[in-house]
Design a protein around this motif. Structure first.
Motif, PDB file in Angstrom:
ATOM      1  N   LEU A  79       0.933  -1.229  -0.092  1.00 29.02           N
ATOM      2  CA  LEU A  79      -0.014   0.036   0.039  1.00 29.02           C
ATOM      3  C   LEU A  79       0.829   1.168   0.094  1.00 29.02           C
ATOM      4  CD1 LEU A  79      -2.767  -0.801   2.671  1.00 29.02           C
ATOM      5  CD2 LEU A  79      -3.070  -0.784   0.112  1.00 29.02           C
ATOM      6  N   VAL A  82       2.457   1.708  -3.537  1.00 29.98           N
ATOM      7  CA  VAL A  82       1.416   2.062  -4.502  1.00 29.98           C
ATOM      8  C   VAL A  82       0.899   3.489  -4.242  1.00 29.98           C
ATOM      9  CG1 VAL A  82      -1.022   1.406  -5.199  1.00 29.98           C
ATOM     10  CG2 VAL A  82       0.575  -0.258  -5.131  1.00 29.98           C
ATOM     11  N   PRO A  97      -4.134   4.503  -2.707  1.00 32.65           N
ATOM     12  CA  PRO A  97      -4.476   3.669  -3.385  1.00 32.65           C
ATOM     13  C   PRO A  97      -5.815   3.055  -3.848  1.00 32.65           C
ATOM     14  CG  PRO A  97      -2.724   2.903  -2.039  1.00 32.65           C
ATOM     15  CD  PRO A  97      -3.017   4.074  -1.727  1.00 32.65           C
ATOM     16  N   THR A 253      -0.767  -0.496 -10.639  1.00 29.33           N
ATOM     17  CA  THR A 253      -1.097  -0.146  -9.287  1.00 29.33           C
ATOM     18  C   THR A 253      -2.588  -0.778  -8.937  1.00 29.33           C
ATOM     19  OG1 THR A 253      -2.108   2.021 -10.133  1.00 29.33           O
ATOM     20  CG2 THR A 253       0.048   2.070  -8.975  1.00 29.33           C
ATOM     21  N   THR A 257      -3.303  -3.223  -6.119  1.00 30.09           N
ATOM     22  CA  THR A 257      -4.182  -2.997  -5.149  1.00 30.09           C
ATOM     23  C   THR A 257      -5.356  -4.139  -5.054  1.00 30.09           C
ATOM     24  OG1 THR A 257      -3.959  -0.571  -5.450  1.00 30.09           O
ATOM     25  CG2 THR A 257      -5.848  -1.313  -4.351  1.00 30.09           C
ATOM     26  N   GLY A 271      -1.549   4.256   2.377  1.00 28.52           N
ATOM     27  CA  GLY A 271      -0.852   4.610   1.177  1.00 28.52           C
ATOM     28  C   GLY A 271      -1.148   6.024   1.153  1.00 28.52           C
TER      29      GLY A 271
END
Length: 345
Positions: A79, A82, A97, A253, A257, A271
């Motif tokens: 997280l 990302v 995220p 991403t 995720t 994130g």
């Protein structure tokens, strides 16, 4: 940050992470001393023998807590990195995220499977499979709605993602309304607030591959992320294909995720906040941020999960409650201290 200082920071964070993992595995409703934890883990890894009176402790340590703590490490690291990538991709310091609606899609997919009993071919992983498919569906819809003649627009990505998030939250509400049973309600709570209570050894390999691949890919793209953060016009001048690069980041991403949300639910603020905290230590260069962020996110997530399962034991708090209680005040402090990150002082 100098190379020597960066190496020292990484070594320190790696040591803190190792100690945190060991303590988190041993602590809980049934606490196990660190030396016993190490011995039982060593026996599990090497196939060593244990005494008959240690079977229960061994099962708690190896079958229950170890996969849970390792999953917390992976999700926290994932997280965080990302979040770094998405903030650069949409050039928005408030992005995280889940700003693209992926978490809401995953939650709706999980609740739908739990309420209808679909995807039985996946067995015990049916709900996770539904969550991942829901995440992919939202990602595809956001991509199609945000794509224009010039590629993916950062503003359109954010606005479309927010709209999709509200839409799929409404879908979850409808499912619970028409199937008003306790299981659906508890499933909504879990996927909305997140947690690692359902962690198993079988869930780790997919997440490990997704997170590791994402970290490696983003570190290789660190220079382009630096350029992208300067704006599209500057990026094009410096030879970066912003449309293609942003499209690749979106796919990477979204998949990462989706893989994480499929096993942990939607865990907020990690994130969003961790990238900013890391930038305070390392500066804005993405290579350094992407080196430190996985360790920082993993450490935070391990301790947040430990608090969630021990604060009101034997009951377990939703993990999102802990991350929000920590993340909100930290975010407010960062907002006041680093106003330039949010559009100027």
């Amino acid at each position: 940050m100098s190379s020597l200082r960066a190496s020292l920071v990484i070594a320190l964070l790696a040591g803190v992470l190792a100690v945190s993992v060991l303590l988190a595995i041993g602590l809980g409703a049934a606490a196990v001393p660190p030396q016993e934890t190490v011995r039982l883990l060593w026996a599990a890894v090497t196939g060593g023998s244990i005494r008959a009176d240690e079977v229960t402790a061994y099962q708690i340590i190896w079958q229950v807590r170890t996969p849970r703590v390792l999953l917390a490490v992976l999700v926290g690291a994932g997280l965080s990195v990302v979040g770094v990538a998405i903030q650069a991709m949409v050039r928005n310091a408030l992005a995280d995220p889940f700003v693209l609606g992926v978490s809401s899609g995953a939650s709706a997919g999980a609740v739908l499977v739990a309420a209808t009993g679909a995807l039985t071919a996946f067995g015990v992983y049916a709900v996770s499979a539904g969550a991942f498919l829901g995440a992919l569906l939202v990602s595809a819809l956001v991509y199609l709605a945000s794509r224009g003649a010039g590629g993916l627009s950062p503003l359109r990505l954010v606005l479309t993602g927010v709209a999709m998030a509200f839409g799929f939250q409404a879908v979850m509400s409808l499912i619970v309304y028409f199937v008003p049973d306790g299981e659906s309600t508890s499933t909504v709570l879990f996927w909305s607030m997140g947690g690692f209570g359902a962690a198993t050894w079988g869930a780790l390999p997919v997440v490990a591959v997704a997170v590791t691949g994402t970290v490696v890919a983003l570190r290789r793209s660190a220079r382009r992320l630096d350029v992208l953060a300067l704006g599209d016009e500057t990026s094009v001048t410096l030879g970066v294909d912003t449309a293609g690069f942003r499209r690749g980041l979106f796919v990477l991403t979204s998949l990462a995720t989706g893989a994480m949300v499929a096993v942990s639910g939607a865990i907020g603020f990690v994130g969003l906040v961790m990238p900013h905290l890391v930038r305070l230590w390392t500066g804005a260069a993405h290579l350094r941020v992407l080196t430190v962020a996985p360790f920082a996110g993993a450490i935070f997530m391990v301790w947040a999960d430990l608090v969630a399962r021990t604060l009101v034991a034997p009951r377990e708090l939703p993990l999102g409650v802990i991350t929000a209680l920590v993340g909100v005040p930290v975010f407010v402090v960062l907002l006041r201290r680093r106003g330039y990150l949010f559009g100027g002082r």
